[in-house]
Design a protein around this motif. Structure first.
Motif, mmCIF file in Angstrom:
data_model
loop_
_atom_site.group_PDB
_atom_site.id
_atom_site.type_symbol
_atom_site.label_atom_id
_atom_site.label_comp_id
_atom_site.label_asym_id
_atom_site.label_seq_id
_atom_site.Cartn_x
_atom_site.Cartn_y
_atom_site.Cartn_z
ATOM 1 N N ILE A 286 0.832 -1.209 0.000
ATOM 2 C CA ILE A 286 0.000 0.000 0.000
ATOM 3 C C ILE A 286 0.867 1.260 0.000
ATOM 4 N N GLN A 287 1.980 1.219 0.713
ATOM 5 C CA GLN A 287 2.887 2.367 0.711
ATOM 6 C C GLN A 287 4.068 2.151 -0.233
ATOM 7 N N SER A 288 4.525 0.912 -0.320
ATOM 8 C CA SER A 288 5.762 0.657 -1.077
ATOM 9 C C SER A 288 5.503 0.422 -2.566
ATOM 10 N N GLY A 289 4.231 0.239 -2.936
ATOM 11 C CA GLY A 289 3.916 -0.144 -4.305
ATOM 12 C C GLY A 289 3.659 1.029 -5.232
ATOM 13 N N PHE A 290 3.192 0.692 -6.421
ATOM 14 C CA PHE A 290 2.789 1.648 -7.452
ATOM 15 C C PHE A 290 3.932 2.597 -7.826
#
Ligand SMILES: Cc1ncc(COP(=O)(O)O)c(C=O)c1O
Length: 471
Positions: A286-290
């Motif tokens: 959720i924080q480390s992706g995209f």
């Protein structure tokens, strides 16, 4: 096709430009109004006292006309920048046609699922499904809990100390941060937490890591070996106190816990233990992706394919709320209503997400994030201060652990540096178990020039702290 303007054209030109004391007079008035009518749970303006007016790219304007470099990006949401025109066009076009469809098919929905599939890690790509429930990361984790339970028929949840997985009851059960749970327990039963490798804090002596590590192929880091041993014990120990968990929830790089980057072999070790015990491996991206770490998903740095990836934050492209859970199709054994919610996929947010993926690809922003992250870390490392314990991270997911004269974690230093930075026009955030880590999450569209100017301000603040010149 060229997806929108180049990154240099996205921002307010004049950033940073702070012309008032912070908070300025208009901000002060809005902060006072907020204090009177908004919830006691409001937290962020208590730390950075500004009221916001407008955002463009990596810059934010407050209601007094001060312009900031936004190296915080709404906690890693605005990966393609505030009001990215390419993304907004797609969102606005969709908004004028149709906004809410529950989970009836639309072109926008199916295109978004296909676009995320196309950037999914190998092992999931073309073999995955996606579920949408509520529009948040917490909900994406709730879905993963249900999925793991119904697939395995087991109830236990294994997560890590130092983790943050969200604020709803299931996600909060997974969360390591005790302060978020205080007063709300009991939450889900059978949620257990084991140590996450913290190389900086743990002994760096790696003499006998191999002896401790349950994997044959040890990465040689003691912090990793100890953690994997603890995880294995929870699955296989005859007196572990629990039935084997249904799944392991892990942030491939811990965000809230202090931008903690685990040793190379950790995720593979978890993969092996999950496989050996018929449990699912859930990567909370959720924080480390995209794109945040310079790859679409942080797990790709470790060449490990999880069974499930939870995502939110940046995936709505324009900052629109959207959460999703991507999982290998073999786990798609639940029936209609297996995970529910009125807002199961907001259509304009999906359009925004697809446009954001296109924008990242067309402008090579993964490579840009990798290079800019290296530059930012090197500037921070150059500060040469005894108060800087460690500079770490991947891509534009950057942490600076601060310690006091006695080598103890210092949240006060973080607060002082953060304050000096916003007074001079750079917004940064904090993280860490003791709140002693500066967290920098600049949008992927941040230019090199902006990083240079921003880092001048951050490093000046760190030097001022070192020479005792900060209040
Ligand atoms: C790793 C991680 N998981 C889950 C969440 C929860 O997401 P949300 O706040 O959208 O519910 C967050 C939020 O910061 C997060 O960083």
């Amino acid at each position: 096709m060229t997806a929108g303007p180049p990154i240099h054209d996205l921002h307010f030109d004049e950033a940073p430009n702070v012309e008032t004391k912070i908070p300025g007079p208009r901000s002060r008035r809005l902060l006072e109004r907020q204090e009177a009518i908004d919830s006691g749970a409001v937290a962020y303006p208590k730390v950075v006292p500004i009221a916001l007016e407008e955002g463009r790219g990596s810059t934010l304007k407050d209601v007094d006309g001060n312009v900031f470099l936004d190296f915080f990006a709404g906690i890693g949401v605005m990966n393609v920048g505030h009001s990215n025109p390419y993304v907004l066009e797609a969102v606005n076009d969709q908004t004028s046609k149709l906004v809410h469809t529950i989970d009836f098919p639309t072109e926008a929905r199916l295109e978004f699922i296909e676009a995320v599939n196309d950037v999914a890690p190998p092992g999931l790509r073309d073999q995955c499904k996606m579920v949408f429930g509520g529009p948040s990361g917490s909900d994406a984790n709730e879905a993963s809990i249900k999925l793991a339970k119904q697939y395995t028929g087991r109830h236990g949840l294994l997560a890590f100390e130092g983790s943050y997985h969200g604020g709803t009851a299931g996600a909060l059960s997974l969360t390591g941060g005790v302060k978020y749970k205080a007063g709300y327990e009991p939450l889900l039963p059978d949620a257990i937490h084991v140590r996450y490798p913290y190389p900086y804090r743990e002994s760096l002596s790696d003499d006998d890591a191999e002896a401790v590590c349950p994997r044959g192929d040890c990465c040689g880091r003691m912090s990793c070996a100890r953690s994997l041993e603890a995880v294995k014990e929870k699955f296989e120990g005859p007196y572990s106190g629990h039935e084997p968990p249904a799944a392991i929830w892990v942030e491939p790089i811990q965000g809230e816990g202090g931008v903690v980057v685990p040793p190379k072999g950790f995720l593979q070790g978890l993969r092996d233990i999950a496989d050996d015990n018929d449990a699912l491996l859930v990567a909370d991206e959720i924080q480390s992706g995209f794109g945040r770490t310079g790859k679409w998903w942080a797990c790709e740095h470790y060449d490990v394919t999880p069974d499930v990836i939870t995502m939110a934050k940046g995936i709505g492209g324009a900052g629109l709320p959207l959460g999703a859970t991507l999982y290998h199709e073999q786990f798609d054994t639940w029936g209609p209503g297996g995970h529910i919610g009125t807002f199961r996929g907001n259509v304009p947010a999906m359009r925004g997400g697809t446009a954001a993926i296109e924008y990242v690809q067309e402008h090579d922003l993964l490579e840009h994030a990798t290079e800019l992250g290296e530059y930012i870390r090197s500037r921070l490392q150059d500060v040469d201060s005894h108060l800087v314990g460690e500079v770490r991270g991947e891509g534009l997911f950057v942490g600076v652990e601060l310690i006091d004269e006695d080598g103890e974690p210092s949240a006060d230093l973080v607060k002082a540096v953060q304050t000096r930075c916003y007074e001079n026009g750079v917004l940064i955030w904090k993280a860490g178990r003791e709140g002693n880590v500066l967290r920098l999450l600049p949008p992927l569209v941040t230019t090199h020039e902006q990083a240079e100017i921003g880092l001048d301000i951050v490093t000046d603040a760190l030097r001022a702290a070192t020479s005792g010149d900060l209040p």
